[in-house]
Design an enzyme around this catalytic site. Sequence first.
Site, PDB file in Angstrom:
ATOM      1  N   GLU A 247      12.450  -4.052  -7.120  1.00  0.00           N
ATOM      2  CA  GLU A 247      11.473  -4.338  -6.064  1.00  0.00           C
ATOM      3  C   GLU A 247      10.508  -5.486  -6.406  1.00  0.00           C
ATOM      4  O   GLU A 247       9.301  -5.286  -6.545  1.00  0.00           O
ATOM      5  CB  GLU A 247      10.712  -3.059  -5.712  1.00  0.00           C
ATOM      6  CG  GLU A 247      11.650  -1.987  -5.168  1.00  0.00           C
ATOM      7  CD  GLU A 247      10.949  -0.736  -4.663  1.00  0.00           C
ATOM      8  OE1 GLU A 247       9.736  -0.594  -4.896  1.00  0.00           O
ATOM      9  OE2 GLU A 247      11.634   0.097  -4.033  1.00  0.00           O
ATOM     10  N   GLU A 497      18.416   2.416  -3.981  1.00  0.00           N
ATOM     11  CA  GLU A 497      17.417   3.475  -3.830  1.00  0.00           C
ATOM     12  C   GLU A 497      17.405   3.961  -2.399  1.00  0.00           C
ATOM     13  O   GLU A 497      17.378   3.149  -1.462  1.00  0.00           O
ATOM     14  CB  GLU A 497      16.005   3.002  -4.213  1.00  0.00           C
ATOM     15  CG  GLU A 497      15.718   2.989  -5.698  1.00  0.00           C
ATOM     16  CD  GLU A 497      14.236   2.777  -6.002  1.00  0.00           C
ATOM     17  OE1 GLU A 497      13.382   3.186  -5.166  1.00  0.00           O
ATOM     18  OE2 GLU A 497      13.928   2.213  -7.064  1.00  0.00           O
TER      19      GLU A 497
END
Length: 768
Positions: A247, A497
């Site tokens: 991220e 994810e």
Amino acid sequence: MAPLRLRIDGRTFRDTKNREVTLRGINVAGDAKFPTSPDLPSNKSDHFYDGDDVSFVDRPFSIEEAHTHFSRLKRWGYTLIRYIFTWEAIEHAGPGMYDEEWIRHTIQVLRLAKGYGFHVFIDPHQDVWSRFTGGSGAPMWTIYAVGLNPRAFPATEAAWVHNTYPDPAEYPKMIWATNYTRLACQVIFTMFFAGKDFVPKAIIDGKNIQDYLQDHFVAACRHLALRIQEAGDLENDVVIGWENVNEPNRGLVGFQDISVIPYEQKLQKGPSPTAWQAILLGSGRSCEMDTWDFGGLGPYKSGSTLVDPKGEMAWLSADYDDSRYGWKRDPGWKLGECIWAQHGIWDPSDDTLLEKDYFAKDPESGRKIDCEYFTNKWFMSYYRKHREAIISVHSDAILFCQPPVLEIPPSLKGTKDDDPNMVFSPHFYDGVTLMTKKWNRYWNVDVFGILRGRYLSPAFAIKIGETAIRNCFRDQLSAIRREGIDYMGNHPCVFTEIGIPYDMDDKYAYKTGDYSSQSSAMDANHFALESCGANGYALWVYTVMNNHEWGDMWNGEDLSIFSLDDKVLPLSPNPNNKDSKSPSASTVSVDRSSPAYSESRSNNNSPVSPRNLRQTLSTPSLSSQKSNTSAVLGSNPGYRAAEAYVRPSPIATVGNVVSSGFDLRNCVFSMTLECEEAATEDAPTEIFLPEYHFPRDGTGVEVSSGKWTISVDDADGGMIQRLRWWHDQGKQSLTAKGVKTRQGIPLGQEAEAPGYLEQCRQSGCVIM
């Protein structure tokens, strides 16, 4: 050279027999975010700032317990592990000082994973940069390297840190993620990705801070890759590749006006400063700012508050001993002063904002910066550096490219970066459920559609009814996957994810054992994954130490599919004679006169079935660890919605998967494939069939052609029940029907579930 165990073929994964591989994965483990010595989950504060003297050995778990966790995950049908480690774990003592003991432990764990047949890719994980800025990832010395004082973060609200929050139990849920929009992260990520352009005075050891941080981080990753290669039996056999970083975030790069909240900043919670207010707070000035909360339709303004640091600064003082880590800071970078003031953005003498658009344009080209521009210039510059470092060691590494979350992917199609060994690895969470910690069966929102401007008004993005919600999830994942193809080229897509919060409805499930909401939410996410056309996923998360009181032991999150306070699905006994090759008469319900009839072999004399379901499902956790959860939250253990994530899936498919999916409510798995050649004896299509849903004496199978068998074996390491199907060429279909059970049912009520008695009668059970 031996063929790769897993290779990329255009948009699919292939095994050594040229079958399409579907990757069904899990993140292992959430505990890797914090050290073992001292044991410092985010709700503890003791020795928190002793960040140099820590150890992550025994993360994600000890060698002694590894078999327990790997065998459990294998029996649940997982074939892929996203292996979580943090920069802090390997380089916590100081720049260039690697923890070889932790590396040796990591190699031991990976070698054990190999024995279970897992594919593993390495995830250099971070959340809001570091534990010391409220998340996980980078070592403490990086905070000092950028000139910040982590001990001043509570007073200046440069970061909201759970470890230093006055009452950890009251730490606001999901506020940790807002640290991306507070001073510490805005400074650090700007420096990490674009320091040379926006922070030219930040020179340390003769390098701009951008190169200093990136070079150390990439070197640490390369060092681990080298140690894995030197182990001799891990590269390609178990470790298939690397992700670039979890991220990535742009910091302040592209902010058009730092005195206002950017339009694209969708997450606001608690005191919500503008970047300009965050700068003032970091220099000890008081500021009145809006406060926000999160409701069903997203963030809303809830009021205002005055934040007063009382003169305390988030920056290192001028008399700070900068020799601690052995670096030499350039004299032009003055400690005791805000770095943005040193670059002329504001004047501390009268607190005047001088250049509110300082980050709006590329200093090199003069072009306006948006998120897409940041991704293509600064993110890709970092990605190339990381890629080259990894493939200089692991030349066949599969590269999982993760751009900034939910942003437009980099434009790589047809360029030299259009690497045939690259995978698009986006993330997706149902934001409404994650932020509210409730499963709303009545409505949800097409967040991705809003981000891409597909609606005249957000009101049109609302989806009504559970069917529409499930389809909305599917459509969002499909759109993300297609966007990856459009921008990055023809590559596999793996969602690395995706997950749900378990502490929904004020932890109602923990008090009652009823996981109905969690089961519905988990099933909706898996429905989307199975029908969006992706090549696999890695569910977030498996946490060894999860309990009902503190969840994943990190920032109040509670997304682990395993908990010490819940029951796990049983592990059936090993077959008595796993070497037997002779087929036995099938106990599966089939029509022997049907063209689709096949023999099924299974030597397992104690399967999970309606006959022994009550007994076997009460099998306790195999973990040696114990939970100290209070009786209120721990007296009614449930299945933790396991029926929704332990589900059938293709393992290896002859030809190509056209479609596959599991109807949990009716316990029906269906699959369609297309192949140019028929399945051969040594390379059939293989499907994972969990015993919980598909016991031997309660399963029916229909196929369009060929024969099939069901067996419990450890053909590729780890015991699982699989269906092998030898079919003709062309378009083929298979349907497997199992035993219907009630979703999320509490322990002790199995026999009361609708349809249960009828299922038992159909399979010849005797009800006592």
